[in-house]
Write an enzyme that holds these catalytic residues in place. Structure first.
Site, mmCIF file in Angstrom:
data_model
loop_
_atom_site.group_PDB
_atom_site.id
_atom_site.type_symbol
_atom_site.label_atom_id
_atom_site.label_comp_id
_atom_site.label_asym_id
_atom_site.label_seq_id
_atom_site.Cartn_x
_atom_site.Cartn_y
_atom_site.Cartn_z
ATOM 1 N N THR A 34 39.033 93.969 -16.908
ATOM 2 C CA THR A 34 38.564 95.280 -16.462
ATOM 3 C C THR A 34 37.511 95.063 -15.383
ATOM 4 O O THR A 34 36.570 94.286 -15.583
ATOM 5 C CB THR A 34 37.972 96.072 -17.643
ATOM 6 O OG1 THR A 34 39.005 96.301 -18.607
ATOM 7 C CG2 THR A 34 37.399 97.407 -17.188
ATOM 8 N N ILE A 60 35.561 90.625 -17.746
ATOM 9 C CA ILE A 60 34.976 91.547 -16.771
ATOM 10 C C ILE A 60 35.216 90.981 -15.375
ATOM 11 O O ILE A 60 34.764 89.876 -15.056
ATOM 12 C CB ILE A 60 33.470 91.743 -17.027
ATOM 13 C CG1 ILE A 60 33.232 92.372 -18.410
ATOM 14 C CG2 ILE A 60 32.849 92.591 -15.918
ATOM 15 C CD1 ILE A 60 33.759 93.784 -18.574
ATOM 16 N N LYS A 61 35.927 91.754 -14.567
ATOM 17 C CA LYS A 61 36.247 91.294 -13.206
ATOM 18 C C LYS A 61 35.109 91.635 -12.247
ATOM 19 O O LYS A 61 34.642 92.771 -12.200
ATOM 20 C CB LYS A 61 37.541 91.951 -12.706
ATOM 21 C CG LYS A 61 38.786 91.346 -13.293
ATOM 22 C CD LYS A 61 40.041 92.040 -12.787
ATOM 23 C CE LYS A 61 40.497 91.506 -11.449
ATOM 24 N NZ LYS A 61 41.810 92.094 -11.064
ATOM 25 N N ILE A 62 34.715 90.638 -11.494
ATOM 26 C CA ILE A 62 33.593 90.766 -10.562
ATOM 27 C C ILE A 62 33.987 90.093 -9.253
ATOM 28 O O ILE A 62 34.562 89.001 -9.256
ATOM 29 C CB ILE A 62 32.331 90.075 -11.132
ATOM 30 C CG1 ILE A 62 31.912 90.711 -12.465
ATOM 31 C CG2 ILE A 62 31.178 90.110 -10.130
ATOM 32 C CD1 ILE A 62 30.834 89.931 -13.207
#
Length: 318
Positions: free
Chosen positions: A89, A125-127
């Site tokens: 996400t 967690i996509k960054i």
């Protein structure tokens, strides 16, 4: 065995889509989403209810930001009911140059998942792989929040992510290929730049080999594919995240799949270490026109789709 079944012998297959109904038939281990894929999905009639429910439940309590988060979590939870592994996400791309805001948003998203009974181990967690994003990942990983570093186009980004302890990186094959093809124009030689010589494939192989040579535990997940040829050229990569269209082509493909990437080959390779402190990172990224341009463009595109999703929420909330 079809090509998808053969590929699974070497590589973990991940579905790259927000369309969770479509991914079921391919039984992926994990799934990845991004703002563009979520925007595409919520415009389909079968997913409209997720957006409408989020607006109804949260627009009066937290505004558009709260609704955006709820939509991401709603899709993530639906996906996790299908895949046995993890969902990725993405943090709002507009926070890509703000370490503190990225950390706060990531913690909030994990809190929302945990409130729904989803263990944080099942969420990545996509960054964006900016210097600021990588520093955020370093903080989050220490908190037990696993990060998927996206919009990654260069070795120096990959090395900085690994040294920060990121769980996983997503080097973009297709977008690298697109850049070189566009630069070459009419001089582009498709045969010379195909298969193992595809510039996007070469980039991922270089990163994979570096990680395995020097023993980094960060997972490598090739992403952004334009063809099954690119995918098959990376058989053996830790993970590959693949669109439903290309999953379908692989499931219908009958040719042999060759094991291309291996830890043994990487460890035997003659590879020099590179420095990825902040001055080196910024300089090497600046020297790489492709990586600089594609990182900036990727952030702009994801940010633009976040704005479109906000407008859609605003229209429903009226």
């Amino acid at each position: 065995m079809n090509q998808l079944e053969q590929l699974r012998q070497f590589t973990t297959v991940v579905a790259d889509t927000g369309d969770f109904q479509l991914m079921k038939q391919y039984t992926p281990q994990d799934a990845t989403t991004n703002p563009s894929l979520i925007l595409k999905a919520v415009q389909k009639p079968e997913y409209r209810h997720l957006l409408e429910r989020a607006v109804q439940d949260h627009h009066g309590n937290g505004g558009v930001d709260a609704v955006m988060d709820e939509v991401l979590i709603a899709f993530g939870c639906e996906i996790l009911a299908i895949v046995p592994g993890r969902v990725s996400t993405e943090v709002d791309a507009r926070l890509s140059f703000d370490t503190t805001a990225t950390v706060n948003k990531a913690r909030h998203l994990i809190q929302l998942y945990e409130q729904r009974g989803i263990a944080r181990e099942r969420v990545l967690i996509k960054i964006a792989s900016t210097w600021e994003g990588i520093r955020a990942a370093e903080i989050l990983q220490r908190d037990g929040i696993r990060c998927n570093m996206t919009l990654l186009f260069s070795l120096v980004q990959a090395v900085a992510c690994a040294e920060a302890g990121a769980q996983l990186i997503s080097p973009f094959v297709g977008r690298i290929f697109d850049w070189y093809k566009k630069q070459a124009g009419e001089q582009w030689d498709a045969a010379a730049n195909g298969g193992d010589n595809d510039p996007g494939v070469r980039s991922v192989r270089q990163i994979y080999d570096y990680y395995k040579k020097f023993g980094y535990p960060t997972e490598v997940m090739g992403a952004s594919f334009r063809s099954t040829a690119q995918i098959l050229s990376l058989a053996g990569c830790d993970l590959l995240t693949i669109s439903p269209e290309l999953l379908e082509q692989l499931a219908g493909g009958q040719g042999p799949v060759v094991h291309k990437l291996s830890v043994d080959q990487a460890q035997a390779a003659n590879i020099a270490r590179i420095t990825a402190d902040e001055p080196s990172f910024r300089w090497q990224l600046n020297e790489d026109a492709m990586a600089t341009e594609k990182l900036a463009e990727g952030i702009r595109l994801f940010a633009a789709d976040a704005v479109k999703l906000e407008k859609l929420i605003g229209e429903i909330a009226k």
